[in-house]
Design an enzyme around this catalytic site. Structure first.
Site, PDB file in Angstrom:
ATOM      1  N   CYS A   1       0.779  -1.296  -0.030  1.00  0.00           N
ATOM      2  CA  CYS A   1       0.017  -0.133   0.031  1.00  0.00           C
ATOM      3  C   CYS A   1       0.754   1.181  -0.042  1.00  0.00           C
ATOM      4  O   CYS A   1       0.666   2.282  -0.721  1.00  0.00           O
ATOM      5  CB  CYS A   1      -0.925   0.085   1.335  1.00  0.00           C
ATOM      6  SG  CYS A   1      -2.149   1.149   1.147  1.00  0.00           S
ATOM      7  N   CYS A   2       1.955   1.350   0.924  1.00  0.00           N
ATOM      8  CA  CYS A   2       2.790   2.447   0.829  1.00  0.00           C
ATOM      9  C   CYS A   2       3.435   2.679  -0.350  1.00  0.00           C
ATOM     10  O   CYS A   2       3.631   3.804  -0.799  1.00  0.00           O
ATOM     11  CB  CYS A   2       3.811   2.244   2.035  1.00  0.00           C
ATOM     12  SG  CYS A   2       3.171   2.691   3.563  1.00  0.00           S
TER      13      CYS A   2
ATOM     14  N   CYS B   1      -1.576   8.248   7.101  1.00  0.00           N
ATOM     15  CA  CYS B   1      -2.781   8.050   6.520  1.00  0.00           C
ATOM     16  C   CYS B   1      -3.773   7.709   7.751  1.00  0.00           C
ATOM     17  O   CYS B   1      -3.181   7.149   8.887  1.00  0.00           O
ATOM     18  CB  CYS B   1      -2.712   6.963   5.768  1.00  0.00           C
ATOM     19  SG  CYS B   1      -2.026   7.306   4.114  1.00  0.00           S
TER      20      CYS B   1
ATOM     21  N   CYS C   1      -3.651   3.834   9.173  1.00  0.00           N
ATOM     22  CA  CYS C   1      -2.303   3.475   9.682  1.00  0.00           C
ATOM     23  C   CYS C   1      -1.684   4.449  11.085  1.00  0.00           C
ATOM     24  O   CYS C   1      -0.616   4.323  10.993  1.00  0.00           O
ATOM     25  CB  CYS C   1      -1.374   3.190   8.714  1.00  0.00           C
ATOM     26  SG  CYS C   1      -1.717   1.971   7.389  1.00  0.00           S
TER      27      CYS C   1
ATOM     28  N   CYS D   1       7.464   4.106   6.211  1.00  0.00           N
ATOM     29  CA  CYS D   1       6.834   3.532   4.778  1.00  0.00           C
ATOM     30  C   CYS D   1       7.701   3.140   3.683  1.00  0.00           C
ATOM     31  O   CYS D   1       7.297   2.783   2.868  1.00  0.00           O
ATOM     32  CB  CYS D   1       6.275   4.974   4.453  1.00  0.00           C
ATOM     33  SG  CYS D   1       6.990   6.128   4.175  1.00  0.00           S
TER      34      CYS D   1
END
Length: 235
Positions: free
Chosen positions: A122-123, A205, A208, A231
């Site tokens: 995702c990162c 985010c 997270c 990240c």
């Protein structure tokens, strides 16, 4: 000027130990813009450190380029503080750098709640790839890293070789403490993210980022319970 592609072994040591040794953050920023000018971008998350750096940068280069990684998963309060910064520093060029995939496209391609099933992926999609594309346009970038933030950042220098993005990374705030950051914000009446007053010292985010309990590391609220601490931007 130090250039990544032609970087010599002793160049970083010379600039850190001779040119910039004992210099203030503002002096490091002046040096950085004198060296790189418009070929320098500040990648800013608009956290407390970011607000301090923006104010210092505005004193040196009022029309500097600020790149914000808009993952499209940020808190409303983060977007609010960006608006406040735009109002206070109207000459700044604030770029909202977005991923190629929208949240819906990511969910369709990678599965729902990727930040839970594979946070590194995702990162990569929402932060690393967009920043890589952005930094490829510049010779150097600036970051608000501080040595006291975490063990992984304790050896950060003013000027660093960034092999992840094949660039030069400049970190003017390496010697600042969390108290220094807040003293500067308060003394200069700077805008900041309201979440900082709700035990969110490090803000990313929504999915997270969690509150930090008293006595915990300032970054312990990031990716809580996943074993992930970064990240990947500052590897």
């Amino acid at each position: 000027m130090i250039v990544y592609d032609s970087l010599q072994t002793n160049e970083l040591e010379q600039v850190n130990n001779e040119v910039l040794e004992g210099k203030s953050a503002l002096e490091v920023i002046r040096w950085a813009y004198s060296e790189y000018g418009d070929d320098l971008v500040y990648a800013c998350s608009f956290g407390a450190e970011g607000i301090v750096l923006i104010d210092l940068i505005s004193q040196v280069k009022p029309d500097a380029t600020i790149a914000f990684l808009d993952t499209q998963f940020h808190f409303k309060e983060t977007y609010d503080v960006i608006d406040a910064v735009r109002d206070k520093y109207p000459e700044l060029n604030i770029k909202m750098v977005k991923p190629e995939l929208s949240p819906k496209q990511q969910a369709a391609q990678e599965g729902e709640r990727l930040w839970e099933t594979d946070p590194d992926r995702c990162c990569s999609i929402r932060k690393l790839q967009p920043l890589e594309n952005e930094l490829s346009q510049y010779g150097a970038w600036m970051s608000g890293l501080r040595r006291s933030q975490s063990l992984t950042r304790r050896n950060t220098q003013f000027v660093n070789e960034d092999n992840r993005f094949e660039s030069i990374k400049i970190c003017p705030l390496i010697h600042w403490t969390w108290d220094d950051i807040w003293a500067y914000i308060e003394d200069n009446d700077l805008p900041y993210n309201d979440l900082h007053e709700q035990n969110y010292p490090s803000i990313g985010c929504v999915q997270c980022t969690a509150k930090v309990l008293e006595g915990e590391d300032l970054r312990s609220g990031r990716w809580t319970g996943s074993g992930k601490t970064e990240c990947g931007l500052h590897r």
